[in-house]
Design an enzyme around this catalytic site. Structure first.
Site, PDB file in Angstrom:
ATOM      1  N   SER A 298      16.701 -21.913  60.567  1.00  0.00           N
ATOM      2  CA  SER A 298      15.697 -22.727  59.901  1.00  0.00           C
ATOM      3  C   SER A 298      14.297 -22.178  60.184  1.00  0.00           C
ATOM      4  CB  SER A 298      15.857 -24.194  60.334  1.00  0.00           C
ATOM      5  OG  SER A 298      15.176 -25.058  59.454  1.00  0.00           O
TER       6      SER A 298
ATOM      7  N   ASP B  94      21.501 -26.405  49.905  1.00  0.00           N
ATOM      8  CA  ASP B  94      20.713 -26.914  51.036  1.00  0.00           C
ATOM      9  C   ASP B  94      19.741 -27.981  50.536  1.00  0.00           C
ATOM     10  OD1 ASP B  94      18.700 -27.242  53.069  1.00  0.00           O
ATOM     11  OD2 ASP B  94      19.138 -25.246  53.841  1.00  0.00           O
TER      12      ASP B  94
ATOM     13  N   HIS C  65      22.325 -27.604  55.184  1.00  0.00           N
ATOM     14  CA  HIS C  65      21.277 -26.981  55.995  1.00  0.00           C
ATOM     15  C   HIS C  65      21.789 -26.734  57.408  1.00  0.00           C
ATOM     16  CE1 HIS C  65      17.224 -25.843  57.111  1.00  0.00           C
ATOM     17  NE2 HIS C  65      17.340 -26.591  58.196  1.00  0.00           N
TER      18      HIS C  65
END
Length: 326
Positions: free
Chosen positions: A149, A273, A302
């Site tokens: 991320s 996502d 995600h």
């Protein structure tokens, strides 16, 4: 297909974690447990005069494989060394004979009390300093790196900037917000209302946690923020010297650094996502840089990728590292 090149099947969802949302929240709901030794604490003083010290946790494999580089893992927003995805990857790599360092970015997790400043999506200088301070015995075979991320965005930016103090033999990003502006706006969509509320609360909690204090004006800015955009616009950007969120996002988005990456890099992102629009990845001309290896399955959520037999992205990056650096 890259799946064939690293001898792995395409991603398939594991029941009952069907769809992007259950894939995304699975670790929060199920709270997986991992068997990891206590590890060795490493300290990395920053050279910017702040007095800040970053911390990392080093685990060595029970059965090391000669020639395998140190794997450095970089967490995402509001994460740290104890994050479930960090531990899961560490377990997978250790089992395959790789030593693993789980790095806490500036002010994250156990480094909170040791840092006056905070990490952000583009603070690559910190990571570069950590690499430079690693003991030579750990970097004799170079390093491989994985970022998740926000940490994935920082890693891709670092690789694109170059000037790496140790040889980075391979890298992988997972669910990186390579277009920070579009990712921030995505949180304002109705489908992301609960995610947004949860993440913003964690961002505020992390920034206001006990430790080196903030000036009252920054505390006020954090408390007044009603969205991730506000948080970045009122606090993160001006605190770090940018005019606002627009400039912070433009300067630090990894999309602007992809073409100059020269390290073999696996780029994993699920097109469903809910946090990061798949169009950000579809817009990249991947064929212009042979060092980049995009792996963009339709599903996975995600930092999810919960598949039969384990976490699919861990199997992918372990195979990719083995191919390029093992």
């Amino acid at each position: 297909m890259l799946e064939g090149a690293i001898n792995l099947p395409p991603f398939r969802e594991r029941w009952p974690w069907r769809g992007p949302h259950l894939q995304t929240v699975r670790n929060t709901l199920s709270r997986p447990r991992f068997r990891l030794a206590a590890g060795e604490r490493l300290r990395f003083p920053m050279a910017d005069g702040s007095g800040d010290v970053l911390l990392g946790l080093l685990n060595r494999p029970g059965r090391p494989v000669a020639g395998r580089p140190l794997a450095v893992l970089i967490h995402g927003l509001t994460g740290c060394e104890t994050g479930s995805y960090m531990q899961a990857t560490a377990v997978a790599l250790l089992a395959a004979g790789w030593p693993v360092l789980r790095l806490n970015l500036r002010g994250a997790g156990p480094s909170r009390d040791l840092c006056r400043l905070r990490y952000h999506a583009g603070r690559t200088r910190d990571i570069r300093e950590v690499l430079a301070q690693l003991p030579p015995a750990l970097t004799a075979d170079g390093v491989v790196m994985a970022g998740y991320s926000l940490g994935g965005n920082a890693l891709l930016k670092l690789l694109g900037e170059g000037d790496l103090p140790v040889p980075v033999r391979a890298a992988a990003s997972i669910s990186a917000p390579i277009d920070l502006r579009r990712s921030s706006l995505a949180f304002l969509e109705p489908r992301n209302r609960l995610y947004h509320r949860w993440l913003l609360a964690r961002m505020k909690e992390e920034s206001l946690a006990p430790g080196p204090g903030l000036e009252p004006r920054w505390i006020d800015a954090i408390r007044r923020s009603r969205s991730v955009w506000d948080f970045d616009d009122l606090f993160v950007a001006p605190w770090n010297g940018w005019s606002g969120a627009e400039e912070y996002y433009r300067v630090n988005s990894a999309a602007g650094f992809l073409e100059t990456i020269r390290v073999p890099t696996l780029v994993i992102h699920a097109l469903d996502d809910p946090w990061i629009p798949g169009d950000c990845y579809r817009a990249v001309a991947w064929e212009r840089n042979p060092s980049l290896h995009p792996l963009l399955p339709a599903g996975g959520g995600h930092v999810g990728f919960h598949a039969p037999g384990g976490v699919w992205h861990d199997r992918c990056l372990t195979a990719f590292f083995g191919r390029h650096a093992g």
